[in-house]
Design a protein around this motif. Structure first.
Motif, short mmCIF file in Angstrom:
data_model
loop_
_atom_site.label_atom_id
_atom_site.label_comp_id
_atom_site.label_asym_id
_atom_site.label_seq_id
_atom_site.Cartn_x
_atom_site.Cartn_y
_atom_site.Cartn_z
N HIS A 174 7.58 12.79 12.99
CA HIS A 174 7.09 11.99 14.13
C HIS A 174 7.79 10.63 14.15
CE1 HIS A 174 3.48 10.47 16.67
NE2 HIS A 174 4.29 9.43 16.54
N HIS A 202 -0.99 10.57 13.58
CA HIS A 202 -2.01 9.67 13.03
C HIS A 202 -3.30 10.34 12.56
CE1 HIS A 202 0.86 6.69 13.89
NE2 HIS A 202 0.82 6.92 15.19
N ASP A 231 7.19 7.39 12.04
CA ASP A 231 6.70 6.75 13.27
C ASP A 231 7.46 5.48 13.63
OD1 ASP A 231 5.19 6.58 15.62
OD2 ASP A 231 3.66 5.33 14.66
N HIS A 251 9.94 7.76 17.26
CA HIS A 251 10.26 7.50 18.67
C HIS A 251 11.69 7.01 18.77
CE1 HIS A 251 5.97 7.69 20.02
NE2 HIS A 251 5.78 7.46 18.74
N HIS A 283 -0.35 11.93 20.33
CA HIS A 283 -1.03 11.04 19.38
C HIS A 283 -2.53 11.28 19.42
CE1 HIS A 283 2.79 8.92 20.24
NE2 HIS A 283 2.69 8.43 19.02
ZN LIG Z 1 4.07 7.60 17.50
#
Ligand SMILES: [Zn+2]
Length: 434
Positions: free
Chosen positions: A75, A269, A322, A77, A230
């Motif tokens: 995970h 998360h 993340d 971005h 998420h």
């Molecule tokens: Zn994220």
């Protein structure tokens, strides 16, 4: 294509270690060999045995370093490379002040292509050979992401983000646009090279019920694709979600109602899940993705990794950076912080578990353990060469390290991209080429 014989100390997991002395959970070869041909591992084991079947293969000697399967990040971005390290009080402020404005820039193909090049350079520099990324809302960002993965021959998962509310105008699609563009990305990129497209609604707050319906339609039409979003990161986020979806029992139920809770679903998360939510995740086989550096950086909370995995209905777990909420591209650093979070919760996370999570554990979380996360013959030749004496401080500590356990723990605690001597993708050394 020519054969290559790689020599070094091999470590590859067979299953999740149950304790620090669970030596049956991994295979370790002090003098090991990997025979690589056409991007695959064709033989793996003790060097002497592999050499016997290697014929005239070129040989590369990585002794005394450790060779592990390529690290996997489940995970992050891709459009947040210039968001990392932004000073914000919490998740929602961080999104609105830094992240959303930055992601708006990915409407420009040139910008997306430039950041994609940097993104893959960082993956390779940090020994990450497979990652699961969110692109931005713009199709151009997904095109750039997958084009660069194809160029480098990497097995990558990613998706065009769908979001149609609660963000700046430049970051909004519509239910129809999100659906159509996701279909276009699937048609153009899924299965091309080693690319996997994921259905990617950002999270419940930024999608209207109408968009969630379209997401549900995509999940029905493409049941084999990964889904990423998420879940339960921050208390204000949870509160806002329940206001937006008053008919749902809880946050997890929002996704369940749209058919998004399944074995290919990756939920970033999952810090504050109720027992009911954890049961629902477990029953569906959905994956909770732990992002320790991000959770600490944004003050989101302490993920109950150990208690979620040992409950009667265990929750499948992935680990991830993340970035840009996370503060490092390194999976070593990530597990260093994961260890500290468990310490604060009064739990122990042993080094074998940590390295399992970075490799086979994440491959299992992605349902890709038949291809990656292992050094078994027949799998993709993605692996990483780690040097536990990479810096002066690490070298000094290595003088007193006597066991594999301690070496792994040193790598996790002091290691970062400097400990990565080489990263092989489909049998090719990539770090040397940066
Ligand atoms: Zn994220």
């Amino acid at each position: 294509m020519t054969k290559t014989l790689i020599r070094g100390r091999l470590l590859s997991f067979l299953r999740r270690p149950e304790a620090i002395d669970d030596t049956a959970s991994y295979r370790y070869e002090e003098d090991g060999g990997l025979l690589v041909e056409n991007g695959r591992i064709v033989a793996s084991g003790a060097y002497a045995g592999v050499r016997d079947v290697a014929g005239d293969a070129d040989e590369i000697d990585h002794r005394p370093h450790l060779i592990l399967p390529g690290l996997i990040d489940t995970h992050l971005h891709f459009p947040q490379m210039q968001v990392i390290g932004s000073y914000a009080a919490n998740l929602l402020e961080w999104l609105n002040t830094y992240t959303f404005p930055e992601e708006c820039r990915f409407v420009e193909s040139e910008h997306a292509a430039r950041i994609a090049r940097h993104f893959y350079d960082e993956m390779i520099r940090h020994g990450t050979t497979t990652a699961v990324a969110y692109c931005s809302v713009h199709k151009a960002s997904a095109d750039a992401y997958f084009a660069e993965a194809l160029k480098r021959g990497m097995r990558m998962i990613g998706g065009k983000v769908m979001m149609d509310r609660n963000a700046p105008q430049g970051l909004l699609d519509t239910p129809e646009m999100g659906y159509d563009e996701t279909r276009a990305v699937i048609a153009e990129w899924h299965g091309k090279g080693r690319n996997h497209v994921a259905i990617t609604p950002r999270f419940a707050i930024t999608s209207t019920p109408a968009q969630m319906e379209m997401t549900a339609a995509l999940a029905r039409e493409f049941p084999d694709l990964h889904i990423q979003t998420h879940l339960s990161e921050n208390h204000d986020e949870i509160r806002f979600t329940s206001e937006l979806y008053p008919e749902a029992i809880d946050y997890t139920d929002v996704y369940a109602k749209y058919g998004l809770l399944g074995r290919k679903s990756l939920f970033g998360h999952c810090i504050h899940l109720s027992e009911r939510e954890a049961d629902a995740m477990s029953e569906a086989g959905a994956v909770a993705v732990h992002c320790p550096t991000s959770n600490l950086f944004l003050g989101s909370g302490l993920f109950p990794l150990k208690s979620l995995s040992r409950r009667e209905k265990p929750v499948r777990i992935g680990v991830a950076t993340d970035v840009g909420g996370g503060t490092s591209y390194s999976m070593l650093k990530t597990m260093d912080e994961a260890y500290k979070i468990q310490q604060l919760l009064g739990e122990r996370l042993n080094p074998f578990e940590s390295f399992y999570h970075m490799t086979l554990g994440n491959a299992e979380a992605l349902s890709l353990a038949d291809r990656i996360g292992t050094l078994e013959a027949g799998t993709d030749a993605d692996f990483v060469v780690l040097d536990a004496a990479a810096t002066p401080a690490m070298a000094l500590k290595m003088e007193v390290v006597r066991s594999l356990t301690d070496e792994l723990f040193l790598l996790q605690t002091l290691g970062d991209d400097r400990a990565v001597r080489e990263t092989y993708v489909a049998g090719r050394p990539m770090k040397a080429m940066l």
